[in-house]
Design an enzyme around this catalytic site. Structure first.
Site, short mmCIF file in Angstrom:
data_model
loop_
_atom_site.label_atom_id
_atom_site.label_comp_id
_atom_site.label_asym_id
_atom_site.label_seq_id
_atom_site.Cartn_x
_atom_site.Cartn_y
_atom_site.Cartn_z
N ASP A 404 33.02 35.01 35.29
CA ASP A 404 32.38 34.32 36.46
C ASP A 404 33.61 33.91 37.33
O ASP A 404 34.71 34.02 36.98
CB ASP A 404 31.53 33.17 36.07
N GLU A 407 35.74 36.22 42.08
CA GLU A 407 36.00 36.67 43.51
C GLU A 407 37.29 36.79 44.08
O GLU A 407 37.60 37.35 44.78
CB GLU A 407 35.20 35.78 44.65
N ASP A 492 24.41 33.11 42.56
CA ASP A 492 23.69 31.86 42.27
C ASP A 492 22.49 32.03 43.45
O ASP A 492 22.61 31.46 44.48
CB ASP A 492 24.62 30.76 42.85
C1 GLC Z 1 28.57 29.45 38.83
C2 GLC Z 1 27.82 30.86 38.33
C3 GLC Z 1 26.69 30.50 37.44
C4 GLC Z 1 27.22 29.50 36.30
C5 GLC Z 1 28.21 28.31 36.86
C6 GLC Z 1 28.74 27.47 35.94
O1 GLC Z 1 27.93 28.90 39.84
O2 GLC Z 1 27.26 31.70 39.28
O3 GLC Z 1 25.97 31.41 36.98
O4 GLC Z 1 26.32 28.89 35.54
O5 GLC Z 1 29.24 28.91 37.75
O6 GLC Z 1 29.63 28.25 35.01
#
Ligand code: GLC
Length: 806
Positions: A404, A407, A492
């Site tokens: 995650d 980007e 998200d």
């Molecule tokens: C970001 C991700 C989400 C995750 C969060 C905490 O917002 O997109 O899916 O739960 O980080 O890791």
């Protein structure tokens, strides 16, 4: 019409245009041109239907390095190429397309062999001080699909889209850019004539799809030399396939990847995880994977565990595994920088693994752990190091990795020294340095590939550490080709009905853009879904390749049972439907891996010249070639208007067996418990029994024969569900040839491969053979049969020729 995305702006006219062609050399695969302005262009056919165009403003081409291209793809060149020229133009012709260059300007026009327009330059390529500019002509009535996870509508026309991977928390329809960059579009003309256009640059770029000028597709990229590809084939599906081959198909994933996945930000302790696992098993709701979000770590330090909350990770994971659950853990790129005792940071610093500022100091940005260093994943040595860091996670029994914030995302800070704070906020400054496979690059160029190279490190690491297992990786950021390493989710989103619609559109667009194995957070990440929304989202999710329920830190729990009995029942049935469809979906995953086919298919992709599809954009979509879904996407909706596209045998309702004529539209009931789902006549749909998880053997298989009145063939793929044996033909491929003639239907199976799926019973169901007396003969023995309203059922214990007297 697409809602406004990055307000249209008048394109800056190029300062330098390609200019009149002064030199032209033909080559075996194309031609090499120079202009009197000193620019150069190379045309190369990779196949008859794939044309690569390389442009160099000052005659110097880039070295051709690209992260997008699949190094394993092999291109034969054109089967036959004819090059002809006259005073005005030069024409290169293959069996699939004709490319014509206008000598006076360098404009390229691509046509079908019969001269129908495919993709023409409206202006010659050119350059401003900062950008390379392509201006293509949009045909009247053309639809433009693709561009990855962009948030407008399936048809991108009327929008301008920026390519800059962005942590777009709480994005909405129209937010741009968001997480992924896939600069590929599929244009489909009113006449069904289609093209693909892939502009292979990770640099900041934009696609103006008829926003500034409805007749023009304007691509601007912060680049000098530029490479792009034009694809043409009579079938748009073959175009998507060719683009996916160019950038590499997804690998085969373990079977459990297709199961139901439950996630939450976060299950905060071993006990909470156990309770969720018990919740599934106690209620008999199937589930294959549980996810550990950032709270499993010690202070968000990657590759550590919070030992208070998770005292014995290996023990917990073993327990889960015994109960049929796989474990996926999150790993973010940020490495906590302010703890001198943290081994990963120390080790990374010693190796010089972190991205650096131009002065040589490691770049530091804030994310969950506070100040962090960031590995330079564009350096192969760093990727190897990072990959190796997964050893302890795997030793503890972890099955998959969730990447995650890649980007890369930085919390909203003003970057010192950044020329344009607005643009640089929430990610690295443009001048952070990257190795870029030895080529060297600023972050401005490496930004859009950062996430892709992170999941490459993860994928390669998992494969090296556990060579007998298929890696499972999930990513938020992507550049073209990321499917070689990871599945994807759409970030998200929120628990709203429009996000449900967006989830489908994004998954379809990603499939058009080469990323087949994707899904959105089921139920929505931000906010709380109503019971009805969760129920409908589960139904849609059951058909998405990645079927993961996930909810945010401030959201109430979102497991299938939290919103009352009725919703629980609907969620359970949706998940059960998913488990029944597993053998079909596994076959489609295999085709995505071996044939570079999308799993999800918009109607326009399959029926490019269908008027109803063009004029009315029905909500339906295909899962593989045989399933047509009309999910309910609106609050309170209890019926669906279903358009049944033309085909040779018609359609059957999956739930009831009701037949429908091709080319017709019907209102179909869709009470809360039902998602309208249809099967193409002329196929055999394989179905599994419902089971708690894919860790249990299926033991039996249902073959639903959807008769079409004629003859057809269907295929089914199976293998051990993990490992690479299928490359050595440890697979199980069944070809079923069905013939229907006067008073008789016969089924001839052909089986290849050495893998034994262990099905002890085959339930055969024949749908669409009408009423009357029937007899079934397998191995010449008559079988007991049962049947109701046009469905004929019987069992066999071995798959052999079957003959049914109708
Ligand atoms: C970001 C991700 C989400 C995750 C969060 C905490 O917002 O997109 O899916 O739960 O980080 O890791």
């Amino acid at each position: 019409m697409a809602p406004p995305v990055s307000p249209p702006r008048a394109a800056v006219p190029p300062v330098r245009s390609f200019g009149p062609v002064t030199h032209l050399d033909s080559t075996a695969a194309g031609a090499h041109l120079q202009s009197d302005a000193g620019a150069a262009m190379r045309l190369d056919f990779l196949t008859d239907g794939v044309l690569r165009v390389r442009l160099a403003p000052f005659g110097r081409f880039s070295d051709g390095f690209s992260y997008a291209l699949d190094p394993e793809a092999d291109w034969p060149g054109p089967a036959r190429l004819e090059i002809e020229g006259d005073e005005d133009s030069v024409t290169l012709q293959t069996a699939l397309l004709t490319a014509r260059i206008e000598r006076a300007t360098g404009r390229l026009s691509v046509r079908t062999p019969d001269g129908l327009p495919v993709l023409d330059d409206a202006d010659a390529p050119g350059w401003t001080a900062e950008h390379a500019v392509l201006v293509k002509r949009l045909r009247d009535g053309e639809r433009v699909l693709g561009l990855g996870d962009k948030t407008t509508t399936l048809d991108r026309r009327g929008g301008r889209y920026a390519h800059w991977n962005t942590d777009a928390f709480a994005f909405e329809r129209g937010t741009d850019p968001i997480y992924k960059t896939i600069p590929f579009v599929l244009g489909i003309g009113e006449d069904g004539v289609a093209y693909g256009l892939f502009v292979d640059t990770p640099a900041r770029s934009s696609f103006d799809v008829g926003a500034a000028d409805p007749k023009r597709l304007i691509v601007e990229a912060e680049a000098g030399a530029l490479t792009y590809y034009v694809f043409h084939d009579p079938s748009p599906l073959a175009i998507v396939q060719a683009f996916t081959r160019l950038t590499g198909p997804m690998p085969m994933l373990p079977r459990w990847a297709l199961g139901y996945h439950q996630c939450r930000y976060s299950y905060r302790s071993a006990d909470e995880v156990r309770a969720v696992a018990r919740g599934f098993r106690a209620r008999g709701i199937p589930c294959d994977a549980l996810y550990f979000d950032i709270h499993y770590m010690d202070g968000y330090r990657v590759f550590t565990w919070d030992r208070d909350a998770f005292p014995d990770p290996a023990g917990l994971i073993r327990e889960l595994e015994e109960d049929g659950f796989r474990t996926v853990v999150i790993v973010d790129p940020g490495v906590k920088a302010d703890d001198p005792d943290y081994a990963v940071a120390r080790d990374g610093l010693e190796r010089g693994a972190f991205c650096r500022m131009p002065d040589g100091e490691p770049y530091v940005g804030d994310v969950w752990p506070g100040p962090c260093y960031f590995p330079d994943f564009t350096d192969p040595a760093v990727r190897r190091w990072w990959g190796g860091l997964h050893r302890e996670l795997l030793d503890a029994g972890v099955d998959g990795v969730w990447n995650d914030m890649n980007e890369p995302a930085i919390f909203d800070v003003e970057q010192e020294g950044a020329a344009d704070v607005e643009e640089n906020a929430k990610t690295f400054p443009d001048d952070v340095r990257h190795h870029y496979e030895g080529h060297g690059a600023d972050h401005a160029l490496a930004h859009n590939v950062y996430g892709m190279q992170m999941v490459r490190a993860t994928y390669d690491g998992l494969k090296a550490l556990r060579p007998d297992r298929r890696p499972f990786v999930i990513t938020r950021a992507a550049y073209a080709g990321t499917q070689r390493y990871a599945t994807g989710w759409t970030g998200d989103n929120a628990s709203t009905w429009d996000h449900l619609r967006l989830a489908l559109q994004q998954a379809l667009s990603l499939n058009v853009s080469g990323m087949a194995f994707v899904g959105a957070d089921v139920g929505g990440f931000i906010g709380a879904p109503s019971g009805e929304l969760l129920a409908r989202w589960m139904q849609l999710g059951a058909l998405m390749p990645l079927f993961r329920n996930h909810s945010g830190l401030d959201s109430p729990p979102q497991e299938p049972w939290v919103l009352g009995e009725e919703v629980e029942r609907v969620c359970r049935e949706a998940i059960e439907l998913r488990y029944r469809l597993l053998p079909y979906l596994y076959t489609q995953m295999h085709r995505a891996a071996e044939e570079a086919l999308p799993i999800l298919r918009p109607l326009a992709l399959v029926h490019p010249d269908d008027e109803t599809v063009r004029e009315q954009s029905p909500d339906g979509f295909y899962v593989g070639p045989d399933l047509l879904a009309y999910p309910v996407l609106h609050e309170g909706q209890r019926e669906a208007e279903v358009y049944f596209p033309p085909n040779s045998g018609g359609w059957f309702d999956f739930h009831t067996g009701t037949p429908y004529e091709p080319g017709t539209t019907h209102r179909v009931e869709a009470p809360l418990g039902t998602m309208p789902l249809f099967v193409r006549a002329g196929t055999v749909l394989p179905l599994d029994p419902v089971r708690a998880s894919t860790a249990e053997a299926a033991g039996e298989l249902t073959l639903r024969v959807y008769a079409s009145g004629g003859s057809f063939a269907a295929s089914l793929y199976d293998d051990a569900g993990d490992g690479w044996g299928y490359h050595d033909d440890e697979a199980h491929r069944v070809m079923l040839r069905v013939e229907q003639g006067e008073g008789r239907l016969t089924l001839h199976p052909t089986i290849e491969g050495s893998y034994e799926p262990g099905w002890q019973v085959y339930h055969v169901e024949i749908i669409g053979v009408g009423g009357g007396k029937r007899a079934v003969l397998a191995e010449a023995e008559p079988l007991p049969i049962s049947g109701e309203s046009g469905i004929l059922r019987f069992q066999i214990s071995r798959l052999g020729p079957i003959s049914v007297e109708l």
